[in-house]
Scaffold this active site. Structure first.
Site, mmCIF file in Angstrom:
data_model
loop_
_atom_site.group_PDB
_atom_site.id
_atom_site.type_symbol
_atom_site.label_atom_id
_atom_site.label_comp_id
_atom_site.label_asym_id
_atom_site.label_seq_id
_atom_site.Cartn_x
_atom_site.Cartn_y
_atom_site.Cartn_z
ATOM 1 N N CYS A 34 0.598 9.646 -2.526
ATOM 2 C CA CYS A 34 1.250 9.286 -1.259
ATOM 3 C C CYS A 34 2.456 10.180 -0.992
ATOM 4 O O CYS A 34 2.787 10.464 0.162
ATOM 5 C CB CYS A 34 1.668 7.819 -1.259
ATOM 6 S SG CYS A 34 2.767 7.354 -2.608
ATOM 7 N N HIS A 55 6.112 3.604 -3.032
ATOM 8 C CA HIS A 55 5.101 4.168 -2.137
ATOM 9 C C HIS A 55 5.800 4.980 -1.055
ATOM 10 O O HIS A 55 6.973 4.744 -0.743
ATOM 11 C CB HIS A 55 4.295 3.014 -1.512
ATOM 12 C CG HIS A 55 3.153 3.452 -0.659
ATOM 13 N ND1 HIS A 55 2.168 4.311 -1.096
ATOM 14 C CD2 HIS A 55 2.829 3.145 0.632
ATOM 15 C CE1 HIS A 55 1.293 4.505 -0.128
ATOM 16 N NE2 HIS A 55 1.674 3.817 0.934
#
Length: 372
Positions: free
Chosen positions: A32, A317
């Site tokens: 990510c 994330h």
């Protein structure tokens, strides 16, 4: 993306140009950090245009000639020439190249998006500089895209200028590079000593309930050098008390600002994430420029934000927000959504010192008032 993708494509068809593409990127376990930065760079239109042009000159690259830029160009070309407006693409070859070149990104641990951005831009610079040198020395460089750097930016081949070469200015430099001037003023004789240094992005210390403007102001605040930190003044020929400050001498076309959200806490003997609320405006005036800087105030418009989600530097994330044709979109790996402009404010941070929310981490601004 199923039904959501169909709805998105319908909405895009009504509001966006026919030729624009909005594709999610597949996550290979922990990529990510890479996907969020790639989306921000893809929607940096002048950067995208240069990468696509590079790709047009390198349509058939052998394995021996492959590098990070050829892989990036292949990915951008793949996205740009999709028949559909939306979908998901797997940036497998690019990620494999990143891991092959840099062991830091090989593990399945959480990686830092800013470290990746820094590595990517510097590696692209290295590639373009090597190709420019090959071209200037009479060699044949398969990887083109160098022709636009000839003229004032061409390598001198060591002839003239005392046998020294002129610095190579690549299109990455032209987009992202700015210049800082470090001014030190001797408090005895008032002589100012200035030293220039270039940057591709600026890392800013942050405080609770602050703004990007105040962070930039603190970045350029005056510091007094005294006691054991006295400055050696060449004119006085001795150590003297002095004042120093860092100001922006040349403002870049693309201003990348990294908010230093991860701070080492000695009591904990580890890094902790600062969830401070830092307001970043959609329009920014760069006021902390040097007196001799071209243009007193550079004006910028926000076009992308890389957001960190989570409580610390070792887990979490990354997602990204991008502005395209006056609309904002939210990219979370494979998922893409249109969001309202007001939603950008939700990523300023928290009024609590530590919280598990989404925080702006890297900001990308494009300059509006170009200085020729």
């Amino acid at each position: 993306m199923g039904i959501t993708g169909s709805k998105l494509e319908k909405a895009l068809g009504d509001q966006f140009p026919e030729g624009e593409r909005y594709f999610g990127l597949e996550n290979f376990g922990n990529t990510c950090y890479c996907n969020s930065v790639l989306q921000a760079l893809y929607f940096c239109v002048p950067f995208r245009d240069q990468v696509l042009e590079y790709g047009s000159h390198n349509k058939s690259v052998g394995e021996n000639d492959e590098n990070l830029l050829t892989c990036l160009a292949e990915l951008f070309v793949q996205i740009n020439y999709q028949k559909k407006k939306t979908g998901v693409i797997a940036p497998k070859r690019f990620v494999q190249r990143v891991k092959k070149q840099n062991e830091l990104f090989r593990s399945y641990m959480h990686q830092d998006a800013h470290e990746f951005l820094n590595y990517l831009l510097n590696d692209l610079v290295d590639i373009l500089e090597k190709e420019a040198k090959t071209s200037a020395n009479g060699g044949t460089s398969q990887n083109s895209g160098i022709h636009q750097e000839k003229g004032a930016n061409a390598v001198s081949n060591g002839y003239g200028n005392g046998g020294q070469t002129q610095p190579i200015v690549t299109w990455v430099h032209k987009l992202f590079q700015g210049t800082l001037t470090n001014e030190t003023r001797c408090l005895c004789c008032e002589t100012i000593t200035a030293r220039d240094e270039t940057f591709l992005d600026l890392s800013l210390d942050i405080e609770q309930n602050s703004s990007i403007t105040s962070c930039l102001r603190n970045f350029s605040s005056t510091e007094t050098l005294n006691a054991e930190d006295k400055f050696f003044c060449d004119k006085c020929c001795s150590l003297q008390e002095a004042q120093k400050r860092m100001k922006i001498k040349v403002a870049p076309q693309i201003l990348a600002l990294h908010l230093k959200r991860f701070k080492y806490i000695e009591q904990l003997a580890r890094y902790k994430k600062l969830s401070y609320r830092v307001v970043f405006p959609l329009e920014l005036k760069l006021c902390n420029t040097a007196d001799d800087a071209p243009g007193s105030e550079a004006e910028y418009s926000l076009f992308a934000v890389v957001v960190h989600v989570g409580t610390g530097p070792n887990h979490g994330h990354y997602v990204s927000l991008v502005k395209s044709h006056n609309h904002w979109l939210f990219f979370d790996d494979e998922n893409v959504e249109i969001i309202d402009e007001s939603a950008v404010q939700t990523f300023f941070g928290s009024t609590q010192e530590y919280s598990n929310s989404e925080h702006g981490y890297i900001l990308f601004y494009e300059r509006l008032d170009q200085v020729v």
